[in-house]
Scaffold this active site. Structure first.
Site, short mmCIF file in Angstrom:
data_model
loop_
_atom_site.label_atom_id
_atom_site.label_comp_id
_atom_site.label_asym_id
_atom_site.label_seq_id
_atom_site.Cartn_x
_atom_site.Cartn_y
_atom_site.Cartn_z
CG ASN A 30 41.31 39.00 47.29
OD1 ASN A 30 41.78 39.06 48.43
ND2 ASN A 30 41.88 39.56 46.26
NE ARG A 31 32.20 40.79 48.54
CZ ARG A 31 31.30 41.79 48.46
NH1 ARG A 31 31.57 42.95 49.02
NH2 ARG A 31 30.17 41.61 47.83
#
Ligand code: CTP
Length: 224
Positions: A30-31
């Site tokens: 995930n960012r």
């Protein structure tokens, strides 16, 4: 001089992304830079709390005076959180946990062929929800990263995961969230109502979040 108003508290914090392997050379993630969680850990330690920080992979230096536990996957994060839950009086889950993973990771690299590669992903354990079911008298703070319906989604997560407060973050906005040094959030409170924290550095936002956590803690002490 910093206030020592969190003395006697043990904060269990999660930060950063998790990485879920697809094979020995590839992963999904995930960012998340981990900056918000690390700012919270540093601020809580400055304010006198014992801080246990369970962190996914980041490029950040460890905050001073913090017990840092490095993990990679959601399953490892769950194990670290559950095994350190006992002493915690406050749990803050700012990590961007991957929601899906490959349960049985192949031992060999998947070779490129002309064909499409389809991957079956299974859900990872929802750590915040599990802590919510076992929270006892702890204060539980979740995060909600949203691209729309910020407050409604924040409240839904607060209720389904049994949190006392959710820090809701609009991640589709330029200059705040993810890799940025600044943030702008809405605190969704269990007791009702929301508190908007206008755009500021993540270290100031961290102090403001801890101010609200402390208020909830004091209100609970008074009620008991
Ligand atoms: N979280 C968690 N374990 C997971 C997924 C999320 O503990 N497997 C926690 C995050 O650390 C965060 C909160 O749950 O505190 C909300 O995460 P978010 O990704 O915004 O929400 P989801 O529950 O994944 O919901 P959705 O993907 O529908 O937005």
């Amino acid at each position: 001089m910093s206030r020592h108003d969190l003395e006697g508290e043990t904060l269990l914090l999660t930060a950063g992304p998790t990485q879920e392997a697809l094979d020995p050379v590839r992963y999904i993630t995930n960012r998340s830079s981990g900056k918000m969680g690390y700012a919270l850990a540093a601020a809580a330690a400055r304010r006198g709390a014992r801080v246990i920080l369970v962190s996914g992979p980041t490029h950040l230096p460890p905050p001073p005076e913090v017990e840092l536990i490095r993990i990679r996957t959601a399953v490892e994060m769950r194990e670290a959180v559950m095994s350190h839950l006992e002493p915690a009086t406050i749990v803050i889950k700012s990590a961007a946990v991957a929601d899906y993973h490959v349960k049985e990771v192949p031992q060999q690299k998947t070779k490129k062929t002309a064909a499409r590669w389809t991957i079956d992903l299974d859900p990872t354990p929802d750590i915040l929800a599990e802590v919510g079911r076992n929270k006892g008298s702890r204060l539980l703070v979740g995060f909600a990263a949203e691209t729309q319906n910020l407050v409604a989604e924040g409240r839904r997560k607060l209720e389904t995961k049994n949190c006392d407060m959710v820090v809701a973050n609009l991640v589709s906005q330029e200059g705040t969230g993810f890799e940025s040094d600044e943030n702008e959030v809405v605190l969704v409170m269990r007791a009702g109502g929301n508190v908007a924290l206008p755009r500021n550095s993540k270290s100031v936002i961290a102090e403001q979040i801890l101010d609200h956590v402390l208020k909830l803690r004091l209100a609970r002490h008074e009620a008991s």
